[in-house]
Design a protein around this motif. Structure first.
Motif, short mmCIF file in Angstrom:
data_model
loop_
_atom_site.label_atom_id
_atom_site.label_comp_id
_atom_site.label_asym_id
_atom_site.label_seq_id
_atom_site.Cartn_x
_atom_site.Cartn_y
_atom_site.Cartn_z
N UNK A 21 -12.88 0.45 0.18
CA UNK A 21 -12.97 1.87 -0.17
C UNK A 21 -11.55 2.40 -0.37
N UNK A 22 -11.44 3.53 -1.05
CA UNK A 22 -10.12 4.11 -1.28
C UNK A 22 -10.29 5.57 -1.63
N UNK A 23 -9.56 6.42 -0.91
CA UNK A 23 -9.62 7.86 -1.18
C UNK A 23 -8.21 8.45 -1.11
N UNK A 24 -8.14 9.76 -1.17
CA UNK A 24 -6.84 10.44 -1.18
C UNK A 24 -6.03 10.16 0.09
N UNK A 25 -6.69 10.10 1.22
CA UNK A 25 -5.99 9.80 2.47
C UNK A 25 -5.43 8.38 2.47
N UNK A 26 -6.20 7.44 1.91
CA UNK A 26 -5.72 6.06 1.82
C UNK A 26 -4.50 5.99 0.89
N UNK A 27 -4.51 6.79 -0.17
CA UNK A 27 -3.36 6.82 -1.08
C UNK A 27 -2.12 7.30 -0.34
N UNK A 28 -2.28 8.31 0.49
CA UNK A 28 -1.15 8.81 1.29
C UNK A 28 -0.64 7.71 2.23
N UNK A 29 -1.57 7.05 2.92
CA UNK A 29 -1.19 5.97 3.83
C UNK A 29 -0.42 4.88 3.08
N UNK A 30 -0.95 4.47 1.92
CA UNK A 30 -0.32 3.41 1.14
C UNK A 30 1.08 3.82 0.68
N UNK A 31 1.21 5.05 0.21
CA UNK A 31 2.52 5.53 -0.22
C UNK A 31 3.52 5.57 0.92
N UNK A 32 3.07 6.02 2.08
CA UNK A 32 3.95 6.07 3.25
C UNK A 32 4.33 4.67 3.73
N UNK A 33 3.38 3.74 3.68
CA UNK A 33 3.68 2.34 4.02
C UNK A 33 4.77 1.79 3.10
#
Length: 157
Positions: A21-33
């Motif tokens: 799954x992937x949503x806006x919160x996951x995008x934030x997590x990925x960018x921060x990682x």
């Protein structure tokens, strides 16, 4: 991944890094990682998470330029159009004895096949976007994107 990684290895990597799954919160997590990984390596990169037709995360670190952003856009466009990592696209065309950007159907001002953009694909099969890094040698950009995606994937399982 070695610079002479086989096409099969790159395709396997794309298969292995599909998300449940992937949503806006996951995008934030990925960018921060990605940002944290770049900081750990003392690297200056531009980062973008593009999904569902829009930019969900964007960050330009100190020391980057508009040129990095242009490379990022061209890499991302290639992934979204062809559905494979930008590194794979470059390696595939090299294996055929040609340059991606010199193909008659490619506008090199909009597309490029240099490592650093990786498809965001759901395990249910759909290509939903791309994670893209620009600012380092292409293999390092590619590895950063994959490392961050693998870290995110580990939290989603």
């Amino acid at each position: 991944m070695h610079p002479t990684a086989s096409l099969q290895q790159l395709l396997q990597q794309e298969s292995d890094l599909q998300l449940p799954r992937f949503d806006h919160d996951h995008a934030w997590q990925l960018g921060c990682l990605l940002r944290e990984l770049a900081l750990q390596q003392q690297a200056s990169v531009v980062i973008e998470i593009h999904a569902y037709g829009q930019v969900l995360f964007s960050h330009a670190m100190a020391g980057t330029s508009q040129d990095n952003a242009h490379w990022l856009e061209r890499k991302r466009n290639s992934v979204l159009r062809f559905g494979h990592s930008s590194l794979y696209l470059g390696e595939y065309h090299r294996s055929k004895g040609r340059e991606f950007e010199l193909q008659p159907h490619i506008d090199a001002s909009r597309y490029c096949a240099h490592g650093g953009s990786f498809p965001l694909r759901l395990s249910s099969g759909g290509l939903i976007g791309a994670v893209t890094v620009s600012g380092l040698p292409q293999l390092v950009d590619h590895q950063l994107a994959c490392q961050a995606l693998a870290s995110l994937l580990a939290t989603l399982q």
